[in-house]
Each structure stands twice: as C-alpha cells, then as structure tokens.
Scaffold this active site. Structure first.
Site, mmCIF file in Angstrom:
data_model
loop_
_atom_site.group_PDB
_atom_site.id
_atom_site.type_symbol
_atom_site.label_atom_id
_atom_site.label_comp_id
_atom_site.label_asym_id
_atom_site.label_seq_id
_atom_site.Cartn_x
_atom_site.Cartn_y
_atom_site.Cartn_z
ATOM 1 N N HIS A 40 -8.444 -9.103 26.185
ATOM 2 C CA HIS A 40 -8.140 -10.298 25.605
ATOM 3 C C HIS A 40 -8.136 -11.693 26.230
ATOM 4 C CE1 HIS A 40 -7.506 -8.803 21.158
ATOM 5 N NE2 HIS A 40 -7.144 -7.665 21.868
ATOM 6 N N HIS A 79 -11.643 -10.524 19.192
ATOM 7 C CA HIS A 79 -11.858 -11.944 19.057
ATOM 8 C C HIS A 79 -12.831 -12.419 19.801
ATOM 9 C CE1 HIS A 79 -6.788 -11.538 18.676
ATOM 10 N NE2 HIS A 79 -7.542 -11.251 17.317
ATOM 11 N N GLU A 118 -4.184 -9.957 28.494
ATOM 12 C CA GLU A 118 -4.436 -11.101 28.274
ATOM 13 C C GLU A 118 -4.821 -11.846 29.608
ATOM 14 O OE1 GLU A 118 -4.775 -12.475 25.350
ATOM 15 O OE2 GLU A 118 -3.486 -11.196 24.069
ATOM 16 N N GLU A 121 -13.035 -14.989 22.688
ATOM 17 C CA GLU A 121 -12.112 -14.560 23.937
ATOM 18 C C GLU A 121 -13.550 -13.838 24.907
ATOM 19 O OE1 GLU A 121 -8.860 -12.325 22.453
ATOM 20 O OE2 GLU A 121 -8.211 -13.994 21.384
#
Length: 375
Positions: A259, A166, A335, A169
């Site tokens: 991420h 993504h 994350e 990010e």
C-alpha cells in the site's frame, strides 16, 4: 490553455482556466464513492508562464492532513517525474510552477498505467519462469490476473503478495515491478534460492477498474476492497472474492499487502496483533521480518507507523487480518509514503516509483531471511 483528463487514471475538475496565475481546480471524488485525493491531469499551452493552480476543496479530501509537507509530481513525458512547489493553506492546496514546455502532466503521485500493467505481465511471462492465470473479471470486465512463480509443489512455501487494493496507491505496483525483476532474474542468487524453497503468488493490481477510472480508494462499484475480506461478493467486490478463493486453494505461509499512506512520511509495516489467532510464534516472526527488512533497505523503519491493535480488536475486513487469521501465517501490510521518506529525503523526487521499485527488490532479501522460519 487547456486541461484534460481523458486518459488512463486522469482525474480533476476544472473550475476556472481564464488566468494562468489563478487556475481554480477541484479534486474529483471516486466514481461511485466520496473519497477524493487523487489527481492527474495534462496542462497545455502554458509554456514559460507562471501557473498557480488552486485546489479549492482540498480540505474535503479523504486525508487532508496528507497535504502537510506534500509536493505534487510533474512530468513532461510521463516517464521522468519530479516534485514541484506545493503549499497547503486555509484549506486550499496550491501548485506553483512554470512549465518549460507546452505540454506537462501533474499528478498526486507518479502514475502506473493500465498499459504499464499489461507490459509488466507480458515481461514476467516472457521470462519463462512465470505462469499467468485469470482469476475472473472486475465489475467493469477487466482481468484479474495472478502471476505464479515457482515449482508449485506441495512442499513449497506459499508466498502471497497483492498490490493496489487502493488504486491511487500506485507506488504499490512500482514495488511489485522491482520485486518481479529480481525474482525473475536467473542470475540472482537470492531469487534462485527462494524459488527452490517457495512458490510466489502475486497479484500486481487488485483494482484495475479503479486504476483506469482515476479513483483513490475504491473499485467501480464504490467498494473499498481492503474492507471486503470478511465477506466479499461477486457483485460488489469480485476482485477480493476471486483472490480469496485462490488463496484457500493454495494455502498461505507468508502474505504481504502492498500500500501507500497519504499522511505518514515513512516506510513502515502493520501486522496482525489484534487478531484472535495472534500468538508468540507470529510475534517472533514479525520481529524477525522487520529486522531483516531494515537490514535489506535503509528506507524501511519501525519507529513510526499505525498504532497496534489491542488483542481481539482487529478489523477482520482488512486483508492482512483476514489472511493472518485464516491461515495462521505471518501477514503484513507494507506502507510507503505519498510524500517523501523523512529518513532519507530527496528534494527533487521525494518518494517515487524508482524508490518503490528498489524497495521491492530489497524485499526478496527479507523474505529469504525469514523463509526458514515460516513453518
């Protein structure tokens, strides 16, 4: 006054710029999809004026809950970024800031440009320890580069790491920069010991097109790459297609997909509990890894995160689930927050590029701790 976005990663829609105290803006969706949340723009001609910038469509963002307790990022030189007062009320995101110079940049998170990406590759290759391979081309013809670090012998553990599926990010590539700096340091004992045991395969940016276009989640064809792993195509998701082919050639003993999360203000990891191949061995490895990363970095925690998948209910389109199933290995999605890390808050900078970089450095210690158990 002037607002511009004609630079790498730039993105915003200007609706009304007539009054610095009431600037009306809108989030621009990804170029070929409806995801909207990323913004990055330059404001000129407003030095010492109180600028109140309203994003009128913030409620239509991909993750509107991401605006709660969020503070926007700003920089005068695109190297030193800081947080500025930001509020979300009645569906409108408002930045309230008085710039001290005639040129200032505002962004959703500290950017990581295509130029920085190329510099990262060059510095890694210049270490003499890293081989750069071209796995193919993106939809718009940009390079999909793989960094290989290690002896590349059959007996080596195969450690795979990918970042920025993504593109918005950006903390993910900051993380990779930190990890590479330590891994390529010949004076670092952890790095030396690991490279005696493992070969690392690292893709610092899985989505160069989306990064350059200022997208939040998709590539130039509108594909969310982290939903393409079950059946990627050369036309729609060549990035995943190329990386998956290389993985099948090398094998995988440990996989990390890096991420950022818009809504959860913590650093956390998501495993493969829902895949058919999940077993007691992988469960034990996951626990060992999380304990090791908590010891390596107080920024990491395991109390807050995504709900665990029920057995057999994993979405096999996700990279971590597909790799964990395909190779029977330890696979994790890591994350980091777009907001601040509530465990160790920083009012001036929040979570930022440097903290992501430090977490990347710490990751090597966690990998070393589990490396003896991966096979």
């Amino acid at each position: 006054m002037k607002i511009s976005t004609r630079f790498d990663g730039g993105s915003v829609i200007v609706k009304d710029l007539s009054n610095p105290a009431d600037i009306r803006l809108a989030l621009r969706p990804d170029n070929a999809a409806d995801f909207a949340q990323w913004f990055y723009f330059r404001l000129q001609g407003a030095a010492y004026q109180n600028c109140v910038m309203h994003f009128d469509n913030a409620a239509e963002a991909a993750y509107p809950e991401g605006w709660e307790d969020y503070q926007a990022c700003a920089s005068y030189d695109r190297r030193n970024w800081f947080r500025v007062p930001t509020a979300y009320e009645n569906g409108v995101l408002t930045i309230n800031h008085t710039p001290l110079s005639n040129s200032i940049y505002y962004a959703y998170f500290e950017p990581y440009s295509s130029e920085q990406h190329l510099n990262l590759l060059g510095e890694a290759q210049g270490s003499g320890l890293c081989q750069i391979d071209d796995l193919g081309s993106t939809v718009e013809g940009r390079d999909i580069n793989l960094l290989t670090i290690g002896n590349q012998v059959e007996s080596d553990l195969k450690v795979w790491m990918i970042a920025r599926q993504h593109p918005g990010e950006t903390m993910a590539e900051w993380f990779i920069e930190g990890l590479l700096a330590r891994l390529l340091d010949p004076q670092d004992p952890t790095a030396r010991a690991l490279l005696d045991r493992a070969t690392f395969y690292i893709v610092p940016n899985m989505n160069p097109d989306g990064s350059a276009l200022g997208n939040l989640r998709t590539n130039a064809a509108g594909a969310n790459l982290n939903r393409e792993w079950a059946a990627p195509s050369r036309e729609k998701s060549p990035e995943v297609f190329a990386v998956r082919e290389k993985m099948q050639e090398t094998g995988v003993d440990l996989f990390l997909d890096i991420h950022g999360d818009e809504t959860i203000p913590f650093v956390f990891a998501a495993g493969t509990e829902g895949i058919p191949a999940y077993n007691e061995r992988i469960a034990a490895l996951e626990q060992q890894f999380k304990i090791a990363l908590e010891a390596a970095s107080p920024d990491f925690q395991d109390e807050y995160g995504y709900p665990k998948d029920e057995p057999g209910q994993a979405d096999m389109r996700l990279a971590t689930n597909w790799v964990g199933q395909q190779f029977g290995c330890l696979a994790y999605t890591l994350e980091m927050p777009f907001k601040d890390n509530h465990n160790l808050p920083d009012d001036d900078f929040g979570w930022n590029g440097q903290r992501s970089l430090r977490l990347g450095e710490a990751m090597l210690s966690a990998i070393w701790q589990v490396s003896g158990s991966l096979r």
